[in-house]
Enzyme design. Sequence first.
Site, PDB file in Angstrom:
ATOM      1  N   CYS A  36      -2.984   1.911   6.586  1.00 40.21           N
ATOM      2  CA  CYS A  36      -3.088   1.192   7.956  1.00 40.21           C
ATOM      3  C   CYS A  36      -3.696   2.392   9.092  1.00 40.21           C
ATOM      4  CB  CYS A  36      -1.656   0.759   8.378  1.00 40.21           C
ATOM      5  SG  CYS A  36      -0.346   2.109   8.212  1.00 40.21           S
ATOM      6  N   GLU A  89       5.021  -3.499  12.210  1.00 34.39           N
ATOM      7  CA  GLU A  89       4.117  -2.638  12.051  1.00 34.39           C
ATOM      8  C   GLU A  89       2.713  -3.218  11.370  1.00 34.39           C
ATOM      9  OE1 GLU A  89       4.337   0.287  13.048  1.00 34.39           O
ATOM     10  OE2 GLU A  89       6.416   0.372  13.703  1.00 34.39           O
ATOM     11  N   GLY A 138       2.817  -5.007   7.733  1.00 32.85           N
ATOM     12  CA  GLY A 138       1.793  -5.833   7.046  1.00 32.85           C
ATOM     13  C   GLY A 138       0.818  -6.132   7.675  1.00 32.85           C
ATOM     14  N   GLU A 150     -10.443  -4.543   9.461  1.00 31.59           N
ATOM     15  CA  GLU A 150      -9.742  -3.578   8.419  1.00 31.59           C
ATOM     16  C   GLU A 150     -10.904  -3.891   7.128  1.00 31.59           C
ATOM     17  OE1 GLU A 150      -5.469  -4.654   8.193  1.00 31.59           O
ATOM     18  OE2 GLU A 150      -5.292  -2.131   8.442  1.00 31.59           O
ATOM     19  N   LYS A 187      12.677  -7.643   0.918  1.00 31.69           N
ATOM     20  CA  LYS A 187      11.648  -8.315   0.065  1.00 31.69           C
ATOM     21  C   LYS A 187      10.287  -7.642   0.056  1.00 31.69           C
ATOM     22  CE  LYS A 187       7.971 -10.748   0.642  1.00 31.69           C
ATOM     23  NZ  LYS A 187       7.349 -10.293  -0.623  1.00 31.69           N
ATOM     24  N   ALA A 228       6.458  -6.251  -1.649  1.00 35.31           N
ATOM     25  CA  ALA A 228       5.323  -7.013  -1.931  1.00 35.31           C
ATOM     26  C   ALA A 228       5.241  -7.500  -3.035  1.00 35.31           C
ATOM     27  CB  ALA A 228       4.152  -6.348  -1.329  1.00 35.31           C
ATOM     28  N   ASN A 260       0.725  -1.363  -0.102  1.00 36.94           N
ATOM     29  CA  ASN A 260       0.040  -0.116   0.014  1.00 36.94           C
ATOM     30  C   ASN A 260       0.898   1.289   0.085  1.00 36.94           C
ATOM     31  OD1 ASN A 260       0.877  -0.359   2.705  1.00 36.94           O
ATOM     32  ND2 ASN A 260      -1.196   0.322   3.632  1.00 36.94           N
TER      33      ASN A 260
HETATM   34  P1  NAP Z   1       0.686  -8.857   4.141  1.00 34.82           P
HETATM   35  O1  NAP Z   1      -0.180  -9.805   3.404  1.00 34.82           O
HETATM   36  O2  NAP Z   1       0.657  -9.107   5.681  1.00 34.82           O
HETATM   37  O3  NAP Z   1       2.010  -8.674   3.278  1.00 34.82           O
HETATM   38  C1  NAP Z   1       3.154  -7.971   3.791  1.00 34.82           C
HETATM   39  C2  NAP Z   1       4.261  -8.458   3.193  1.00 34.82           C
HETATM   40  O4  NAP Z   1       4.695  -9.740   3.908  1.00 34.82           O
HETATM   41  C3  NAP Z   1       4.527  -8.697   1.779  1.00 34.82           C
HETATM   42  O5  NAP Z   1       5.596  -8.479   1.454  1.00 34.82           O
HETATM   43  C4  NAP Z   1       4.105 -10.281   1.639  1.00 34.82           C
HETATM   44  O6  NAP Z   1       4.634 -10.733   0.516  1.00 34.82           O
HETATM   45  C5  NAP Z   1       4.888 -10.664   2.799  1.00 34.82           C
HETATM   46  N1  NAP Z   1       4.796 -12.265   3.400  1.00 34.82           N
HETATM   47  C6  NAP Z   1       3.360 -12.735   3.165  1.00 34.82           C
HETATM   48  N2  NAP Z   1       3.712 -14.152   3.665  1.00 34.82           N
HETATM   49  C7  NAP Z   1       4.871 -14.143   3.892  1.00 34.82           C
HETATM   50  C8  NAP Z   1       5.875 -15.130   4.548  1.00 34.82           C
HETATM   51  N3  NAP Z   1       5.380 -16.446   4.586  1.00 34.82           N
HETATM   52  N4  NAP Z   1       7.165 -15.027   4.620  1.00 34.82           N
HETATM   53  C9  NAP Z   1       7.852 -13.785   4.239  1.00 34.82           C
HETATM   54  N5  NAP Z   1       6.961 -12.788   3.807  1.00 34.82           N
HETATM   55  C10 NAP Z   1       5.588 -13.044   3.746  1.00 34.82           C
HETATM   56  O7  NAP Z   1       0.059  -7.229   4.126  1.00 34.82           O
HETATM   57  P2  NAP Z   1      -0.275  -6.356   2.777  1.00 34.82           P
HETATM   58  O8  NAP Z   1      -1.580  -6.927   2.313  1.00 34.82           O
HETATM   59  O9  NAP Z   1       0.727  -6.413   1.747  1.00 34.82           O
HETATM   60  O10 NAP Z   1      -0.577  -4.866   3.293  1.00 34.82           O
HETATM   61  C11 NAP Z   1      -1.769  -4.602   4.039  1.00 34.82           C
HETATM   62  C12 NAP Z   1      -1.846  -4.519   5.378  1.00 34.82           C
HETATM   63  O11 NAP Z   1      -0.487  -3.894   5.847  1.00 34.82           O
HETATM   64  C13 NAP Z   1      -2.653  -4.074   6.109  1.00 34.82           C
HETATM   65  O12 NAP Z   1      -2.959  -4.896   7.222  1.00 34.82           O
HETATM   66  C14 NAP Z   1      -2.310  -2.844   6.712  1.00 34.82           C
HETATM   67  O13 NAP Z   1      -3.025  -2.287   7.748  1.00 34.82           O
HETATM   68  C15 NAP Z   1      -0.993  -3.151   7.119  1.00 34.82           C
HETATM   69  N6  NAP Z   1       0.004  -1.905   7.265  1.00 34.82           N
HETATM   70  C16 NAP Z   1       0.464  -1.521   8.379  1.00 34.82           C
HETATM   71  C17 NAP Z   1       1.193  -0.442   8.462  1.00 34.82           C
HETATM   72  C18 NAP Z   1       1.942   0.338   9.734  1.00 34.82           C
HETATM   73  O14 NAP Z   1       2.715   1.092   9.791  1.00 34.82           O
HETATM   74  N7  NAP Z   1       1.306  -0.364  10.947  1.00 34.82           N
HETATM   75  C19 NAP Z   1       1.569   0.345   7.089  1.00 34.82           C
HETATM   76  C20 NAP Z   1       1.167  -0.108   5.984  1.00 34.82           C
HETATM   77  C21 NAP Z   1       0.305  -1.274   5.839  1.00 34.82           C
HETATM   78  P3  NAP Z   1       3.690 -11.123  -0.660  1.00 34.82           P
HETATM   79  O15 NAP Z   1       3.190  -9.676  -1.268  1.00 34.82           O
HETATM   80  O16 NAP Z   1       4.726 -11.659  -1.691  1.00 34.82           O
HETATM   81  O17 NAP Z   1       2.623 -12.131  -0.297  1.00 34.82           O
END
Ligand code: NAP
Length: 500
Positions: free
Chosen positions: A304, A270, A248, A404, A195, A197, A172
């Site tokens: 987020c 985060e 994430g 969310e 790594k 997304a 995002n």
């Molecule tokens: P996500 O599905 O949790 O993915 C985040 C990252 O983790 C991606 O690079 C993903 O890779 C990777 N990942 C997934 N499974 C993994 C594994 N088994 N091993 C290593 N890496 C792995 O989150 P998203 O959909 O990209 O992002 C949206 C989420 O992020 C929302 O919940 C949002 O609130 C949160 N967010 C939080 C903040 C904060 O600062 N608190 C900021 C921004 C976003 P792939 O993409 O290759 O699957």
Amino acid sequence: MRHRPPALVDTHSSFRHLTKGHRLQTSSLIGGKWVGSADGTTLAVTNPATDEVIARVQALGAAETRDAVDAAYRAGPRWASTTAAERGTLIARLATLMRRDVERLARLMTLEQGKPLAEARGEIGYAASFLDWAAEEGKRLKGEIIPASAADKRILVLRQPVGVTAIITPWNFPAAMITRKLGPALAAGCTVVIKPAEDTPLSALAIGELACEAGIPDGVINIITGKAAPIGDAMFDDPRVRKLSFTGSTEVGRMLMGKASKNLLRISLELGGHAPFIVFDDADMDRAVDAAVACKFRNAGQTCICANRFYVQAGVYDEFVSRFAVAIEGLRVGDGLSDGVQIGPLINDAAMEKVESHIQNATSLGGRLVVGGKRVRVDGHADRFYAPTLVAEMTPEMLVCREETFGPVAPVAKFNSESEAITRANDSEFGLAAYFFTRDASRLMRVAESLEYGIVGANDAAPSTAQAPFGGVKHSGLGREGGSHAMDEYSEIKYVSWRL
Ligand code: NAP
């Protein structure tokens, strides 16, 4: 590092027209070299607004991840032994190059992520600001001398780099979520393996190219694209990796925290949020409505810290709902590359399904659709645009009130007293950001102290900034990014007990 077939080294895509003549970098960065996967496997990067494949990046796996860790590990001692000022100069140079290339980087981001171009430009500036801050803050990473309990002893406290850091980021904010980690990690003397997304790898690779141009030494920054699980597992299996910095979802963060326990990594998480946005009777209504729109609909609600649920005091509830509705109806939905567009596409079909299921659930439980609640057709584009939506009469059972939504949906509920607002706002497993609007100074401090969130916007819906300690409590994560606190996440404390 193992030998790679020359044909796969320095692979570039032919989509130059999409970023104004600049060739897209689609290879991964390991030890200062742009490399491809050994078997030639690639992953498509798709424009969410059109479904066009804009590039194919290399799909690397466990072996290449180990190579990247190896490169980071070998580059570590030399990088750590440079002065903070030398590191700061290189980090700041990367920020300068990002700002120089803001148009190209913003366009690339809109192409792979969908956000309006103006927001993408803003994100590049925001991303660069973390590098600038860290470049300076590294110079202030001080140790201590503690009075000892024996006259012939001295106790020296040193701050040293944690070591090789695994950085895993979401789609995002494809640039800022990288630099918010990269800046302090490099400034503290760590080397990294990033790594990004799967949906948004191109922005990360473009930052990698600029890091090379800035003169950041080979191996200090490594960037791996490919399927998440093998890359992640290789990172967590390798004892040379000492730190995980993840942004994430809570679900993935929790799973990675478990994997990181194998080698007892330092972790920064985060994670997801579910921000309440409270409007008291005495609020400045103009400010509250403007802030509600900006806070909720930025990045089509895929943020987020965006407001997820609105609580409005009874005396101004009707006024707020009607003014908010008018403002929402005026938002323009479309391709982020088109002039004046404020709401781009959702990232993928699963995101659309989630938004629709939340709306369906809310209306079936008594929610009243005031504005939106449907898809928007944009000619010649993918069916991935959702109308900015206002649902009144939100109740605690609704999914929009608990999970969310990650879309342009604003659910609103009425409350009567301050204590009721606080209780309802805190009734969440998440604790990232919360917002409230009031003109009563005593209430302002009371409410700010009572909200169980890491970030509180008091009459302010845009709290993120490089110098503040960003982060959540409860299921929203561990640790802080930004500000001087970020440096703590990337440095170890060691004390030397010195007998004279
Ligand atoms: P996500 O599905 O949790 O993915 C985040 C990252 O983790 C991606 O690079 C993903 O890779 C990777 N990942 C997934 N499974 C993994 C594994 N088994 N091993 C290593 N890496 C792995 O989150 P998203 O959909 O990209 O992002 C949206 C989420 O992020 C929302 O919940 C949002 O609130 C949160 N967010 C939080 C903040 C904060 O600062 N608190 C900021 C921004 C976003 P792939 O993409 O290759 O699957």
